[in-house]
Scaffold this active site. Structure first.
Site, PDB file in Angstrom:
ATOM      1  N   ARG A  43       0.846  -1.194   0.000  1.00 16.48           N
ATOM      2  CA  ARG A  43       0.000   0.000   0.000  1.00 16.48           C
ATOM      3  C   ARG A  43       0.874   1.234   0.000  1.00 16.48           C
ATOM      4  O   ARG A  43       1.727   1.376   0.873  1.00 16.48           O
ATOM      5  CB  ARG A  43      -0.831   0.032   1.296  1.00 16.48           C
ATOM      6  CG  ARG A  43      -2.080  -0.702   1.234  1.00 16.48           C
ATOM      7  CD  ARG A  43      -3.032  -0.342   2.329  1.00 16.48           C
ATOM      8  NE  ARG A  43      -2.498   0.097   3.599  1.00 16.48           N
ATOM      9  CZ  ARG A  43      -3.249   0.462   4.615  1.00 16.48           C
ATOM     10  NH1 ARG A  43      -4.559   0.453   4.483  1.00 16.48           N
ATOM     11  NH2 ARG A  43      -2.736   0.833   5.746  1.00 16.48           N
TER      12      ARG A  43
ATOM     13  N   THR B 124      -1.163   7.459  -0.534  1.00 17.26           N
ATOM     14  CA  THR B 124      -2.470   7.356  -1.214  1.00 17.26           C
ATOM     15  C   THR B 124      -3.291   6.177  -0.704  1.00 17.26           C
ATOM     16  O   THR B 124      -4.489   6.101  -0.968  1.00 17.26           O
ATOM     17  CB  THR B 124      -2.266   7.151  -2.724  1.00 17.26           C
ATOM     18  OG1 THR B 124      -1.603   5.888  -2.908  1.00 17.26           O
ATOM     19  CG2 THR B 124      -1.420   8.251  -3.327  1.00 17.26           C
TER      20      THR B 124
ATOM     21  N   ASP C 184       0.525  -3.479  12.281  1.00 16.46           N
ATOM     22  CA  ASP C 184       0.978  -3.830  10.937  1.00 16.46           C
ATOM     23  C   ASP C 184       1.320  -5.317  10.915  1.00 16.46           C
ATOM     24  O   ASP C 184       2.297  -5.758  11.523  1.00 16.46           O
ATOM     25  CB  ASP C 184       2.206  -2.979  10.567  1.00 16.46           C
ATOM     26  CG  ASP C 184       2.596  -3.177   9.117  1.00 16.46           C
ATOM     27  OD1 ASP C 184       2.833  -4.335   8.704  1.00 16.46           O
ATOM     28  OD2 ASP C 184       2.642  -2.187   8.373  1.00 16.46           O
TER      29      ASP C 184
ATOM     30  N   ASP D 276       4.890  -6.307   9.593  1.00 15.55           N
ATOM     31  CA  ASP D 276       5.954  -5.985  10.553  1.00 15.55           C
ATOM     32  C   ASP D 276       5.915  -6.928  11.745  1.00 15.55           C
ATOM     33  O   ASP D 276       6.961  -7.362  12.241  1.00 15.55           O
ATOM     34  CB  ASP D 276       5.809  -4.534  11.033  1.00 15.55           C
ATOM     35  CG  ASP D 276       6.288  -3.549   9.982  1.00 15.55           C
ATOM     36  OD1 ASP D 276       7.081  -3.935   9.106  1.00 15.55           O
ATOM     37  OD2 ASP D 276       5.850  -2.385  10.028  1.00 15.55           O
TER      38      ASP D 276
HETATM   39  C1  PRP Z   1      -1.078  -4.782   4.428  1.00 14.53           C
HETATM   40  C2  PRP Z   1      -1.881  -6.048   4.513  1.00 14.53           C
HETATM   41  C3  PRP Z   1      -2.736  -5.969   3.289  1.00 14.53           C
HETATM   42  C4  PRP Z   1      -2.997  -4.499   3.161  1.00 14.53           C
HETATM   43  C5  PRP Z   1      -4.372  -4.221   3.647  1.00 14.53           C
HETATM   44  O1  PRP Z   1      -0.033  -4.887   3.542  1.00 14.53           O
HETATM   45  O2  PRP Z   1      -1.095  -7.213   4.575  1.00 14.53           O
HETATM   46  O3  PRP Z   1      -2.113  -6.478   2.121  1.00 14.53           O
HETATM   47  O4  PRP Z   1      -2.047  -3.830   3.982  1.00 14.53           O
HETATM   48  O5  PRP Z   1      -4.691  -2.890   3.442  1.00 14.53           O
HETATM   49  P1  PRP Z   1      -5.809  -2.423   2.409  1.00 14.53           P
HETATM   50  O6  PRP Z   1      -6.988  -3.323   2.617  1.00 14.53           O
HETATM   51  O7  PRP Z   1      -6.082  -1.007   2.828  1.00 14.53           O
HETATM   52  O8  PRP Z   1      -5.244  -2.514   1.026  1.00 14.53           O
HETATM   53  P2  PRP Z   1       1.126  -3.780   3.425  1.00 14.53           P
HETATM   54  O9  PRP Z   1       0.840  -2.828   2.324  1.00 14.53           O
HETATM   55  O10 PRP Z   1       1.377  -3.192   4.776  1.00 14.53           O
HETATM   56  O11 PRP Z   1       2.347  -4.633   2.915  1.00 14.53           O
HETATM   57  P3  PRP Z   1       3.163  -5.795   3.668  1.00 14.53           P
HETATM   58  O12 PRP Z   1       2.258  -6.995   3.797  1.00 14.53           O
HETATM   59  O13 PRP Z   1       4.297  -6.039   2.736  1.00 14.53           O
HETATM   60  O14 PRP Z   1       3.607  -5.269   5.005  1.00 14.53           O
HETATM   61  N1  URA Z   2      -2.339  -3.384   7.021  1.00 15.21           N
HETATM   62  C1  URA Z   2      -1.967  -3.856   8.228  1.00 15.21           C
HETATM   63  O1  URA Z   2      -1.008  -4.623   8.337  1.00 15.21           O
HETATM   64  N2  URA Z   2      -2.688  -3.471   9.305  1.00 15.21           N
HETATM   65  C2  URA Z   2      -3.727  -2.656   9.200  1.00 15.21           C
HETATM   66  O2  URA Z   2      -4.347  -2.347  10.240  1.00 15.21           O
HETATM   67  C3  URA Z   2      -4.088  -2.166   7.937  1.00 15.21           C
HETATM   68  C4  URA Z   2      -3.367  -2.545   6.856  1.00 15.21           C
END
Ligand code: PRP
Ligand code: URA
Length: 209
Positions: A104, A108, A200, A203
């Site tokens: 994400r 944005t 997160d 993380d």
């Molecule tokens: C997180 C999570 C989803 C997304 C959800 O990923 O694992 O893929 O955010 O958010 P949304 O419904 O608003 O799109 P992130 O972008 O943090 O990437 P990561 O898994 O690599 O940490």
């Molecule tokens: N992605 C995450 O990992 N946690 C949230 O709460 C939203 C998006």
């Protein structure tokens, strides 16, 4: 909400609470995500078609069953979806695994694709998309769009915590997709994080913060 299945099993509710707890460390977090994915996988696969076969036991012949029809594929959304893969593979060790890389954009909140590798026969499989968090729903909806653009039509979405806006987006964008989740939270904060959520997920799984 038609097409939304929320798990209310006590074991799942207990384990989701452990995930939410900020004191849960990376090792524990990873183990619990995997355990919940396995428990959910049991239910998500409830309607897999069976065919009757004959089985010969040490004592005689009898009736048995084997899974038939469309085979399953699982597609974690990188990174956090990776945490759910092992739990499902414990139930279905021969399921094929595709990967979609999305992150994400922090400004944005729009999903950005950086990787996609799917099984060559993905279009003939029932595909379960894995992502622990459904926040705005942008990432999951984009991942489902990628799958549909590759002629994959039989798609389910499995997440751990879904926010209501994310659920509404998937229901709206993809009314054909069943959504399985372990908990529903009402809202997002101004950074697009689910409240109370669990923070997160990527993380916490990989210890990157
Ligand atoms: C997180 C999570 C989803 C997304 C959800 O990923 O694992 O893929 O955010 O958010 P949304 O419904 O608003 O799109 P992130 O972008 O943090 O990437 P990561 O898994 O690599 O940490
Ligand atoms: N992605 C995450 O990992 N946690 C949230 O709460 C939203 C998006």
């Amino acid at each position: 909400m038609k097409n939304v299945f929320i798990f209310e099993h006590p074991l799942i509710r207990h384990k989701i609470t452990l995930l939410r707890d900020k004191r849960t460390n990376t090792k524990e977090f990873r183990e619990i995500v995997s355990e919940i994915a396995m428990l959910m996988g049991y239910e998500v696969t409830r309607n897999l078609p069976l065919e009757e076969i004959e089985v010969e036991t040490p004592v005689g012949k009898g009736k048995g069953y084997k899974i038939s029809g469309k085979k399953l594929g699982i597609v974690p959304i990188l990174r956090a979806g990776l945490g759910m893969v092992d739990g499902i593979l414990q139930l279905l060790p021969i399921a094929k695994v595709g990967h979609i890389g999305l992150y994400r954009d922090p400004e944005t909140l729009e999903p950005v694709e950086y990787y996609c590798k799917l099984p060559s026969d993905a279009a003939e499989r029932e595909i379960v998309v894995l992502d622990p968090m459904l926040a705005t729903g942008g990432s999951a909806s984009a991942a489902i769009n990628f799958l549909k653009a590759r002629n994959i039509t039989n798609i389910k979405l499995m997440c751990l915590i879904a926010a209501r806006p994310g659920l509404e987006k998937i229901i709206n964008d993809h009314p054909d997709v069943e959504i399985y989740c372990a908990a529903v939270d009402e809202k997002l904060n101004s950074h697009g994080y689910i409240v109370p959520g669990l923070g997160d997920a990527g993380d916490r799984l990989f210890g990157t913060k």
